[in-house]
Enzyme design. Structure first.
Site, PDB file in Angstrom:
ATOM      1  N   HIS A 141       0.820  -1.211   0.000  1.00 38.76           N
ATOM      2  CA  HIS A 141       0.000   0.000   0.000  1.00 38.76           C
ATOM      3  C   HIS A 141       0.852   1.258   0.000  1.00 38.76           C
ATOM      4  O   HIS A 141       2.054   1.243   0.272  1.00 38.76           O
ATOM      5  CB  HIS A 141      -0.933   0.008   1.217  1.00 38.76           C
ATOM      6  CG  HIS A 141      -0.233   0.391   2.502  1.00 38.76           C
ATOM      7  ND1 HIS A 141      -0.221   1.684   2.991  1.00 38.76           N
ATOM      8  CD2 HIS A 141       0.489  -0.345   3.376  1.00 38.76           C
ATOM      9  CE1 HIS A 141       0.475   1.723   4.122  1.00 38.76           C
ATOM     10  NE2 HIS A 141       0.914   0.510   4.371  1.00 38.76           N
ATOM     11  N   CYS A 142       0.186   2.371  -0.321  1.00 34.82           N
ATOM     12  CA  CYS A 142       0.732   3.710  -0.097  1.00 34.82           C
ATOM     13  C   CYS A 142      -0.448   4.504   0.430  1.00 34.82           C
ATOM     14  O   CYS A 142      -1.297   3.946   1.131  1.00 34.82           O
ATOM     15  CB  CYS A 142       1.371   4.287  -1.367  1.00 34.82           C
ATOM     16  SG  CYS A 142       0.340   4.220  -2.846  1.00 34.82           S
ATOM     17  N   ALA A 143      -0.561   5.784   0.135  1.00 32.91           N
ATOM     18  CA  ALA A 143      -1.701   6.544   0.640  1.00 32.91           C
ATOM     19  C   ALA A 143      -3.000   6.097  -0.034  1.00 32.91           C
ATOM     20  O   ALA A 143      -3.994   5.814   0.630  1.00 32.91           O
ATOM     21  CB  ALA A 143      -1.474   8.041   0.440  1.00 32.91           C
TER      22      ALA A 143
END
Length: 201
Positions: A141-143
């Site tokens: 994931h990231c933001a």
């Protein structure tokens, strides 16, 4: 001319009526331009959830799922790769996940001039390790799960499964809308070329 829409306030824009392959021709497998790749990224359904399984036992998603240890437990996640380690939305650390989840953080920023390629091989290795662990499942994931994390997943498919960049994008896009920024696309193009040259030697 396609009307432009904004993706849920995430700052990404894409045409609501994508130009079809018959209009511009399919991107070349060998040396697609950034424009070819963006055209490919803009096809299909522009939908993504908090987490989508884009490859067997490999989930791509956003900070909402990353913040929920309960959701990760329900999904059976054993490994987490955070492509936005230490940034505004992604402050979790090893301690947040405890001993049940193996964590790897990449302190990337979603900026075209950020050199994400420095992390392509170490991240691919971590994903590979997770997926070859008996019962292993990984959440990358990231933001928002659109640019940084998707770039690392594409690099993994290219490095460990010998996919071309075009094939990697097509594979992930079957399950989730992604849109790496132009800088990341150029870095992935370079990786594509390096891997192809290595295979041809």
């Amino acid at each position: 001319v396609a009307e432009w829409e904004e993706n849920a306030g995430h700052g990404h824009v894409f045409p609501s009526a994508s130009v079809g392959p018959k209009d511009l021709g399919p991107p070349s497998e060998d040396s697609p331009s950034v424009q070819d790749l963006e055209q490919l990224l803009n096809t299909g359904s522009p939908s993504c959830h908090h987490a989508d399984e884009v490859w067997p036992n490999l989930f791509l998603g956003d900070h909402v799922t990353a913040h929920s240890r309960f959701d990760l437990w329900k999904m059976g996640i054993s490994h987490v790769l955070n492509a936005a380690h230490g940034t505004l939305f992604c402050q979790e650390s090893h301690e947040f996940y405890g001993t049940t989840i193996e964590y790897h953080g990449v302190p990337a920023h979603d900026l075209p001039n950020f050199d994400l390629s420095l992390y392509f091989y170490s991240s691919a290795e971590f994903i590979h390790k997770a997926l070859t662990t008996p019962g292993g499942k990984i959440f990358v994931h990231c933001a928002f799960g659109i640019s940084r994390s998707s770039s690392l997943v594409l690099a993994y498919l290219m490095i460990y499964h010998h996919f071309s960049l075009v094939k990697a994008i097509q594979t992930v896009k079957e399950h989730r809308w992604i849109f790496p920024n132009r800088g990341f696309l150029k870095q992935l193009q370079k990786l594509d070329l390096q891997l192809r040259n290595k295979m041809n030697k």
